[in-house]
Scaffold this motif. Structure first.
Motif, PDB file in Angstrom:
ATOM      1  N   SER A   1     -14.566 -11.554 -12.927  1.00 38.03           N
ATOM      2  CA  SER A   1     -15.705 -10.677 -12.642  1.00 38.03           C
ATOM      3  C   SER A   1     -15.165  -9.260 -12.501  1.00 38.03           C
ATOM      4  N   THR A   2     -15.375  -8.452 -13.505  1.00 41.55           N
ATOM      5  CA  THR A   2     -14.860  -7.079 -13.488  1.00 41.55           C
ATOM      6  C   THR A   2     -15.419  -6.296 -12.308  1.00 41.55           C
ATOM      7  N   LYS A   3     -16.684  -6.436 -12.049  1.00 40.38           N
ATOM      8  CA  LYS A   3     -17.324  -5.703 -10.964  1.00 40.38           C
ATOM      9  C   LYS A   3     -16.696  -6.065  -9.623  1.00 40.38           C
ATOM     10  N   LEU A   4     -16.508  -7.369  -9.379  1.00 43.62           N
ATOM     11  CA  LEU A   4     -15.933  -7.824  -8.114  1.00 43.62           C
ATOM     12  C   LEU A   4     -14.494  -7.340  -7.972  1.00 43.62           C
ATOM     13  N   GLU A   5     -13.725  -7.402  -9.060  1.00 45.09           N
ATOM     14  CA  GLU A   5     -12.337  -6.963  -9.010  1.00 45.09           C
ATOM     15  C   GLU A   5     -12.227  -5.463  -8.732  1.00 45.09           C
ATOM     16  N   VAL A   6     -13.137  -4.701  -9.329  1.00 47.05           N
ATOM     17  CA  VAL A   6     -13.132  -3.251  -9.082  1.00 47.05           C
ATOM     18  C   VAL A   6     -13.452  -2.968  -7.612  1.00 47.05           C
ATOM     19  N   ILE A   7     -14.420  -3.690  -7.067  1.00 44.59           N
ATOM     20  CA  ILE A   7     -14.813  -3.462  -5.670  1.00 44.59           C
ATOM     21  C   ILE A   7     -13.656  -3.776  -4.734  1.00 44.59           C
ATOM     22  N   TRP A   8     -13.027  -4.961  -4.888  1.00 44.02           N
ATOM     23  CA  TRP A   8     -11.994  -5.339  -3.918  1.00 44.02           C
ATOM     24  C   TRP A   8     -10.659  -4.641  -4.175  1.00 44.02           C
ATOM     25  N   THR A   9     -10.583  -3.865  -5.265  1.00 41.34           N
ATOM     26  CA  THR A   9      -9.385  -3.058  -5.502  1.00 41.34           C
ATOM     27  C   THR A   9      -9.597  -1.616  -5.053  1.00 41.34           C
ATOM     28  N   VAL A  10     -10.741  -1.036  -5.442  1.00 42.23           N
ATOM     29  CA  VAL A  10     -10.989   0.383  -5.174  1.00 42.23           C
ATOM     30  C   VAL A  10     -11.251   0.646  -3.691  1.00 42.23           C
ATOM     31  N   VAL A  11     -12.097  -0.175  -3.066  1.00 46.78           N
ATOM     32  CA  VAL A  11     -12.447   0.069  -1.658  1.00 46.78           C
ATOM     33  C   VAL A  11     -11.222   0.002  -0.738  1.00 46.78           C
ATOM     34  N   PRO A  12     -10.405  -1.077  -0.791  1.00 46.59           N
ATOM     35  CA  PRO A  12      -9.199  -1.079   0.054  1.00 46.59           C
ATOM     36  C   PRO A  12      -8.235   0.059  -0.288  1.00 46.59           C
ATOM     37  N   SER A  13      -8.156   0.410  -1.564  1.00 45.37           N
ATOM     38  CA  SER A  13      -7.251   1.495  -1.966  1.00 45.37           C
ATOM     39  C   SER A  13      -7.657   2.814  -1.328  1.00 45.37           C
ATOM     40  N   ILE A  14      -8.946   3.087  -1.302  1.00 42.17           N
ATOM     41  CA  ILE A  14      -9.432   4.332  -0.696  1.00 42.17           C
ATOM     42  C   ILE A  14      -9.134   4.344   0.805  1.00 42.17           C
ATOM     43  N   VAL A  15      -9.461   3.226   1.471  1.00 41.35           N
ATOM     44  CA  VAL A  15      -9.235   3.152   2.920  1.00 41.35           C
ATOM     45  C   VAL A  15      -7.751   3.290   3.248  1.00 41.35           C
ATOM     46  N   LEU A  16      -6.900   2.551   2.530  1.00 40.90           N
ATOM     47  CA  LEU A  16      -5.460   2.597   2.799  1.00 40.90           C
ATOM     48  C   LEU A  16      -4.879   3.975   2.481  1.00 40.90           C
ATOM     49  N   THR A  17      -5.380   4.619   1.431  1.00 42.35           N
ATOM     50  CA  THR A  17      -4.892   5.961   1.100  1.00 42.35           C
ATOM     51  C   THR A  17      -5.189   6.938   2.230  1.00 42.35           C
ATOM     52  N   ILE A  18      -6.409   6.858   2.771  1.00 36.77           N
ATOM     53  CA  ILE A  18      -6.778   7.734   3.888  1.00 36.77           C
ATOM     54  C   ILE A  18      -5.867   7.488   5.084  1.00 36.77           C
ATOM     55  N   LEU A  19      -5.640   6.201   5.413  1.00 35.03           N
ATOM     56  CA  LEU A  19      -4.792   5.868   6.552  1.00 35.03           C
ATOM     57  C   LEU A  19      -3.353   6.321   6.329  1.00 35.03           C
ATOM     58  N   VAL A  20      -2.843   6.143   5.115  1.00 37.89           N
ATOM     59  CA  VAL A  20      -1.464   6.546   4.813  1.00 37.89           C
ATOM     60  C   VAL A  20      -1.310   8.068   4.895  1.00 37.89           C
ATOM     61  N   VAL A  21      -2.279   8.793   4.354  1.00 36.31           N
ATOM     62  CA  VAL A  21      -2.220  10.262   4.413  1.00 36.31           C
ATOM     63  C   VAL A  21      -2.254  10.738   5.861  1.00 36.31           C
ATOM     64  N   MET A  22      -3.099  10.115   6.683  1.00 38.76           N
ATOM     65  CA  MET A  22      -3.127  10.457   8.109  1.00 38.76           C
ATOM     66  C   MET A  22      -1.769  10.210   8.743  1.00 38.76           C
ATOM     67  N   GLY A  23      -1.167   9.061   8.419  1.00 35.62           N
ATOM     68  CA  GLY A  23       0.131   8.720   8.994  1.00 35.62           C
ATOM     69  C   GLY A  23       1.228   9.682   8.563  1.00 35.62           C
ATOM     70  N   ILE A  24       1.250  10.050   7.276  1.00 33.85           N
ATOM     71  CA  ILE A  24       2.264  10.979   6.778  1.00 33.85           C
ATOM     72  C   ILE A  24       2.137  12.339   7.445  1.00 33.85           C
ATOM     73  N   ASN A  25       0.903  12.802   7.604  1.00 34.90           N
ATOM     74  CA  ASN A  25       0.697  14.097   8.266  1.00 34.90           C
ATOM     75  C   ASN A  25       1.212  14.081   9.700  1.00 34.90           C
ATOM     76  N   ARG A  26       0.919  13.001  10.429  1.00 37.98           N
ATOM     77  CA  ARG A  26       1.408  12.901  11.812  1.00 37.98           C
ATOM     78  C   ARG A  26       2.931  12.822  11.846  1.00 37.98           C
ATOM     79  N   TRP A  27       3.508  12.094  10.879  1.00 40.35           N
ATOM     80  CA  TRP A  27       4.962  11.929  10.820  1.00 40.35           C
ATOM     81  C   TRP A  27       5.653  13.270  10.559  1.00 40.35           C
TER      82      TRP A  27
END
Length: 351
Positions: free
Chosen positions: A127-153
């Motif tokens: 299911s292309t739609k399902l795969e895009v959802i479970w790949t893009v959404v976590p990627s966005i959230v994790l990117t935000i968290l990682v950027v926050m962490g790098i800035n604090r570091w």
């Protein structure tokens, strides 16, 4: 052995016994030719898992909410609230994923408890739609968290302000050695080959910057002043940890590390906040560095600027109080003189 540990071991042993009895019962039923034994076992497990979800998940969420204030101690540094914010956001997003996945896990275990052997699983290859959802959404959230962490570091590991107070902390089995620069504001040079029982840091006494350095047994920090901590290890891996100041850095042999931060609450203020007159900040080792690891603890005091200056003025120079005129100094000077002579002779022979 503590009572708590004994109780835990008893609970673990009981659980193991229960599981083994359940397995023996299941195998016994299968050997007797009871074809529905597996289905009955699945039904029992399905109901138990559903009960676990209905009872356990709300209790877990409730306990996380009730005890949220003790996950981390009161922040006492300028960047501390930013670290807490990052922790809260990480807990929020991962908590959502945890709740959803656990509900699905327990529900499906209950939903398909009566599955027959002749039933086939539904074939759902793509299911292309399902795969895009479970790949893009976590990627966005994790990117935000990682950027926050790098800035604090980078905020605490980047260049320290020019007026930062420099403090050197060296870990060894099993103690922290704390050194402050003297009036010249400079830490003297060191050489691990100069380490002796009376010169634990291997300070080079021919370097006059060492003559006013101060070695103390407790860490004092001035309020609202940036502090640059230079971290070393003399033997094995240690970890410099100040939980209230939200800083932690490994002390690695042969690889100096550092960070800087600004204390925002004095020890007296924190005693008022906690309601504990005996409260003290502490420096801990967060790396299991050997059997004496438990003893790697130092008291930390945050003073007003006046109190800090008064305390610092009372501390004697280690060189003046313990080294000057001793055999330790004479031997090191003699060794240095012989080394310089050898270098001179070698240079002349080459020429």
């Amino acid at each position: 052995m503590g009572t708590g540990l004994i109780s835990t071991l008893i609970v673990v042993i009981v659980l193991i016994i229960v599981v083994q009895i359940a397995k023996i019962t299941e195998f016994s039923a299968m050997l007797k030719g009871e074809g529905n034994a597996e289905r009955e076992s699945n039904q029992i497990n399905g109901f138990l898992l559903l009960i676990t979800m209905v009872v356990g998940l709300p209790l877990l969420i409730w306990s996380a909410w009730v005890f949220r204030d003790i996950f981390l101690p009161e922040a006492a540094s300028e960047h501390g609230p930013k670290i807490d914010s990052m922790f809260n956001w990480t807990t929020f997003w991962t908590g959502i994923v945890f709740v959803i996945t656990q509900i699905l896990l327990f529900w499906y275990s209950f939903r398909y408890k009566n599955k027959r052997k002749d039933q086939r699983a539904y074939w759902f290859p793509h299911s292309t739609k399902l795969e895009v959802i479970w790949t893009v959404v976590p990627s966005i959230v994790l990117t935000i968290l990682v950027v926050m962490g790098i800035n604090r570091w980078y905020e605490i590991t980047g260049p320290a302000p020019e007026d930062a107070i420099i403090i050197e902390v060296t870990g060894k089995q099993f103690d922290w050695m704390i050194r402050y620069p003297g009036k010249d504001g400079k830490l003297g040079s060191k050489d691990f080959r100069k380490i002796t029982p009376s010169n634990q840091l291997g300070q080079i006494w021919s370097d006059k910057a060492n003559h006013d350095d101060i070695i103390v047994n407790e860490l004092h920090l001035p309020l609202n002043k940036p502090v640059l901590i230079k971290i070393h290890a003399r033997d094995v891996l240690h970890s410099f940890f100040l939980p209230h100041f939200r800083v932690k850095m490994d002390a690695v042999p042969g690889m100096p590390t550092q960070f800087w931060f600004t204390p925002t609450k004095t020890t007296a203020t924190m005693r008022e906040i906690t309601g504990n007159e005996e409260f003290n900040y502490e420096l801990a080792c967060a790396e299991l560095c050997g059997k004496g690891h438990f003893s790697m603890r130092k008291l930390v005091f945050v003073d007003t600027e006046e109190e800090y200056n008064e305390w610092l003025a009372k501390q004697p120079s280690f060189y003046e109080s313990s080294i000057k005129g001793t055999d330790e100094e004479k031997k090191q000077m003699a060794d240095s003189y012989e080394f310089e002579e050898e270098k001179s002779d070698l240079a002349q022979s080459i020429n």
